[in-house]
Design an enzyme around this catalytic site. Structure first.
Site, PDB file in Angstrom:
ATOM      1  N   ASP A 119       0.774  -1.238   0.000  1.00 19.85           N
ATOM      2  CA  ASP A 119       0.000   0.000   0.000  1.00 19.85           C
ATOM      3  C   ASP A 119       0.811   1.297   0.000  1.00 19.85           C
ATOM      4  OD1 ASP A 119      -1.695  -2.094   0.360  1.00 19.85           O
ATOM      5  OD2 ASP A 119      -2.873  -1.168   1.941  1.00 19.85           O
TER       6      ASP A 119
ATOM      7  N   GLU B 173       1.109  -9.468  11.455  1.00 13.04           N
ATOM      8  CA  GLU B 173       0.931  -9.067  10.053  1.00 13.04           C
ATOM      9  C   GLU B 173       2.284  -8.850   9.372  1.00 13.04           C
ATOM     10  OE1 GLU B 173      -1.369  -5.486   9.760  1.00 13.04           O
ATOM     11  OE2 GLU B 173      -1.567  -5.601   7.587  1.00 13.04           O
TER      12      GLU B 173
HETATM   13  C1  GLC Z   1      -3.064  -4.382   3.647  1.00 10.34           C
HETATM   14  C2  GLC Z   1      -1.912  -4.891   2.807  1.00 10.34           C
HETATM   15  C3  GLC Z   1      -2.435  -5.747   1.681  1.00 10.34           C
HETATM   16  C4  GLC Z   1      -3.297  -6.861   2.264  1.00 10.34           C
HETATM   17  C5  GLC Z   1      -4.365  -6.335   3.226  1.00 10.34           C
HETATM   18  C6  GLC Z   1      -5.064  -7.433   3.996  1.00 10.34           C
HETATM   19  O1  GLC Z   1      -3.905  -3.546   2.956  1.00 10.34           O
HETATM   20  O2  GLC Z   1      -1.135  -3.831   2.333  1.00 10.34           O
HETATM   21  O3  GLC Z   1      -1.392  -6.298   0.930  1.00 10.34           O
HETATM   22  O4  GLC Z   1      -3.876  -7.588   1.241  1.00 10.34           O
HETATM   23  O5  GLC Z   1      -3.781  -5.472   4.163  1.00 10.34           O
HETATM   24  O6  GLC Z   1      -4.146  -8.218   4.678  1.00 10.34           O
END
Ligand code: GLC
Length: 446
Positions: A183, A413
């Protein structure tokens, strides 16, 4: 505000057996019936590439459930082939931007069943389906699932090669940073600063209720994320209109590499499943993808980099995605040597590689989303690419470091690449899946 510190070896995760049971528990607990949420609270819906990686985790102990994960994702596919980055299967007010922001009228129109976002995600699905199919214990089930999914995967690849590459020269674009899955990577800073952020309606972020602001994107980025969405929504998500209107048009080296790998993998499936008529189309895509990847090699930096189609310049960053061409395959030997040199330098300064951003860059931030921390899923793809290119030693080092971070801190995460401290959301599904499908095989003695 939640504190960033991870609990010290919770539940004795240093024992790999305990870790495996814990990872299975996380998948089951985050299961919402046919799809798995990335983590409760922060991400309460189905995310596209998350589900693909997560299917690999399910497959280690429940193949039926693994195929369901992919089926539920493709239930959200648009009529034009696009597979959205989020499927909002159920309502949940705890996430912004929800379906009301994406625009129900434009998206729900003729598909009342699943509300979705209006942008896509890195197309790892075909590569994951090939893996599931090749490794399946139940061959009959796998054959039926692969046949059922093949036309849907094909439609999605056609969408990428058409809607996002109107010049048909292989320079497949992303139109929103979220489409890269990385992101707020520094790869997007310059291009994003061009996106107008004035006149936005007031909005309230929900991520900051749950996660320390130091680990999340800043407001100036969030405003622009929203501004792009509104631009697309005003145009009814018409692919031609949004390609023309978007101030953000990047060839993401990560997405391009993942698509090239997925084209090669889907071609393998096409041959095995009797879709010979599609082979010439794959060959065209693959040739174009190889040409485009070649154009992403920046001689000056000695690295692959993302490319800004609006300014005609390289992104000013070397990130973990710069290594994903290894996963795409076909990197020239002289380039490989330069890539490995950079990787070895990163290894020397981070005990938990691969950091998402160059640790030697002044803007490196070990805590903040995609600007420093390590992600297990990216590591998995880089390691696979390294092995394919004959660098099993580096691949094992990355896998071992991923396993070590998990055993030390838990299923977070992402991780601080220097200390291995867990960051972002906890009980994270794709981290658990990567343990089950990959990292646990590289866990060393204490
Ligand atoms: C964030 C990450 C993305 C992922 C999402 C859910 O937005 O940047 O890559 O898919 O979280 O985990």
């Amino acid at each position: 505000m939640a504190e960033a510190t991870a609990p010290e070896a919770p539940k004795n995760l240093s024992d790999p057996e305990v870790c495996t049971r814990e990872a299975e528990r996380i998948l089951k607990e985050n299961d919402r019936g046919g799809y798995t949420v990335p983590t409760p609270g922060l991400y309460p819906f189905q995310w596209n590439w998350d589900s693909c990686f997560v299917a690999l985790g399910w497959a280690t102990f429940d193949e039926v459930r693994a195929w369901q994960e992919i089926d539920s994702l493709f239930a959200a596919q648009w009529p034009d082939g696009m597979v959205p980055h989020i499927a909002f299967h159920r309502e949940d007010p705890g996430y912004f931007p929800g379906p009301d922001v994406w625009g129900k009228a434009a998206i729900w129109g003729d598909r009342p069943a699943v509300a979705t976002s209006g942008i896509s995600d890195p197309p790892v699905a075909a590569s994951i389906v090939l893996k599931l199919w090749q490794g399946a214990r139940d061959r009959q089930q796998a054959g039926a699932a692969a046949q059922r999914l093949y036309p849907k995967l094909m439609a999605w690849h056609r969408w990428f090669h058409g809607a996002r590459d109107p010049a048909a020269d292989g320079m497949v674009a992303i139109l929103h940073p979220w489409e890269s899955g990385r992101d707020n990577s520094p790869d997007w800073d310059t291009a994003l600063s061009r996106v107008p952020a004035d006149g936005l309606p007031p909005f309230e972020r929900r991520d900051l209720d749950k996660i320390d602001a130091a680990q999340r994107p800043r407001k100036e980025q969030y405003d622009r994320y929203l501004s792009l969405i509104l631009t697309f929504r005003e145009r009814g998500y018409d692919p031609e209109a949004i390609y023309a209107a978007s101030a953000f048009k990047m060839v993401d080296v990560g997405t391009l590499a993942i698509l090239l790998r997925a084209d090669r993998d889907l071609r393998v499936l096409a041959e095995a499943l009797g879709h010979q008529q599609d082979i010439p189309e794959f060959d065209r895509w693959i040739a174009r993808g190889e040409d485009a990847l070649e154009r992403l090699w920046d001689e000056e930096a000695g690295s692959f980099r993302s490319f800004d189609l609006v300014s005609g310049t390289f992104a000013d960053a070397i990130t973990s995605a710069s290594f994903l061409p290894l996963y795409a395959g076909g990197v020239k030997p002289e380039r490989l040597i330069q890539m490995i040199e950079i990787l070895d330098r990163w290894f020397a300064t981070t005990a938990y590689p691969v950091p998402s951003f160059d640790p030697e860059d002044q803007r490196f931030d070990r805590l903040r989303y995609w600007r420093g921390p390590t992600w297990a899923i990216v590591n998995h793809m880089i390691a696979e690419g390294l092995s394919d290119c004959g660098y099993d030693d580096r691949a094992a080092r990355i896998a071992e470091a991923s396993a070590r971070a998990i055993r030390q801190s838990g299923f977070w995460e992402y991780f601080d690449p220097i200390t291995g401290q867990g960051l972002g959301g906890d009980d994270f599904t794709w981290t658990a899946a990567m343990w089950l499908a990959w990292a646990r095989h590289f866990a060393t003695e204490n």
